[in-house]
Design an enzyme around this catalytic site. Structure first.
Site, PDB file in Angstrom:
ATOM      1  N   THR A  12       0.827  -1.207   0.000  1.00  0.00           N
ATOM      2  CA  THR A  12       0.000   0.000   0.000  1.00  0.00           C
ATOM      3  C   THR A  12       0.860   1.256   0.000  1.00  0.00           C
ATOM      4  O   THR A  12       0.502   2.269  -0.588  1.00  0.00           O
ATOM      5  CB  THR A  12      -0.947  -0.012   1.221  1.00  0.00           C
ATOM      6  OG1 THR A  12      -1.760  -1.175   1.149  1.00  0.00           O
ATOM      7  CG2 THR A  12      -1.826   1.228   1.251  1.00  0.00           C
TER       8      THR A  12
ATOM      9  N   TYR B  98       4.752 -12.279   4.326  1.00  0.00           N
ATOM     10  CA  TYR B  98       3.691 -11.643   3.549  1.00  0.00           C
ATOM     11  C   TYR B  98       3.532 -12.426   2.259  1.00  0.00           C
ATOM     12  O   TYR B  98       4.400 -12.397   1.394  1.00  0.00           O
ATOM     13  CB  TYR B  98       4.064 -10.186   3.290  1.00  0.00           C
ATOM     14  CG  TYR B  98       3.058  -9.356   2.514  1.00  0.00           C
ATOM     15  CD1 TYR B  98       1.733  -9.745   2.343  1.00  0.00           C
ATOM     16  CD2 TYR B  98       3.453  -8.158   1.959  1.00  0.00           C
ATOM     17  CE1 TYR B  98       0.837  -8.966   1.635  1.00  0.00           C
ATOM     18  CE2 TYR B  98       2.562  -7.360   1.254  1.00  0.00           C
ATOM     19  CZ  TYR B  98       1.265  -7.768   1.092  1.00  0.00           C
ATOM     20  OH  TYR B  98       0.381  -6.993   0.384  1.00  0.00           O
TER      21      TYR B  98
ATOM     22  N   LYS C 261       0.976 -12.519   6.966  1.00  0.00           N
ATOM     23  CA  LYS C 261      -0.093 -11.731   6.349  1.00  0.00           C
ATOM     24  C   LYS C 261      -0.454 -12.520   5.097  1.00  0.00           C
ATOM     25  O   LYS C 261       0.302 -12.549   4.125  1.00  0.00           O
ATOM     26  CB  LYS C 261       0.391 -10.326   5.995  1.00  0.00           C
ATOM     27  CG  LYS C 261      -0.678  -9.498   5.291  1.00  0.00           C
ATOM     28  CD  LYS C 261      -0.173  -8.120   4.926  1.00  0.00           C
ATOM     29  CE  LYS C 261      -1.246  -7.341   4.179  1.00  0.00           C
ATOM     30  NZ  LYS C 261      -0.771  -6.021   3.773  1.00  0.00           N
TER      31      LYS C 261
END
Length: 191
Positions: free
Chosen positions: A64, A152, A181
């Site tokens: 992000t 991740y 994640k």
């Protein structure tokens, strides 16, 4: 509000080791830019707004935050601004991943020097390593840096899928790897 980083001690069969748990909701921060540079004031305001809203932790320089478009100097600068703005009120889990193991280690070490609670490590993108390659990559980072690591897994962006058996092996074998994640969208992976 105090930091939500909790350590506990567990017996792993031969030694007692500390485990770190990240609890609650963590905001994946955008990286505001102005005139081609990181906008420190806007980033600080964003951190303040998240903390005021009750967030449990912050994640700068993840997907992000467009970490793949930041220079190394910008990357470290963003983490530094977030750390200063958070001022210990919530933990900072800094994105420090790369498709290059050496680069990920260097970024994670720089984040460690800034005092982050841990690093978020993405599966190596573009290279598409096999599962044994993913194990070697993540274990090298965890061993070299000595910070909690959150894996991740986002195969839609990286082309590499960190399979559940590999995650189990990493968590069982590497004391610094503490969470994942999981961004496959698979409910079965969340079990």
């Amino acid at each position: 509000m105090g930091a939500k980083r909790v350590s506990k001690f567990v017996w792993d069969g031969s030694t007692v080791r500390a485990m770190t748990t990240f609890r609650g909701a963590y905001t994946a921060l955008v990286t505001p830019m102005k005139d081609g540079r990181v906008d420190d004031a806007a980033l600080t305001q964003l951190v303040e707004a998240q903390i005021a809203g009750g967030i449990d932790g912050l994640v700068p320089c993840g997907t992000t935050g467009e970490s793949s478009t930041l220079s190394h100097a910008e990357h470290i600068h963003v983490v530094e601004v977030v750390m200063k703005a958070a001022d210990g009120r919530v933990p900072v889990l800094a994105g420090a991943g790369s498709n290059s193991t050496r680069e990920a280690i260097d970024l994670a070490r720089a984040c460690k020097e800034l005092g982050v609670a841990g690093t978020l490590q993405i599966t190596p993108y573009y290279n598409r390593p096999p599962q044994d390659g993913l194990i070697a990559h993540f274990e090298a980072i965890a061993d070299a840096v000595g910070l909690p690591v959150v894996l991740y897994n986002v195969p839609g962006r990286t082309g590499a899928d960190l399979l559940p058996a590999t995650v189990k092996r990493l968590i069982d074998d590497s004391p610094n790897i503490c969470a994942i994640k999981e961004a496959t969208g698979s409910a079965q992976r969340a079990e």
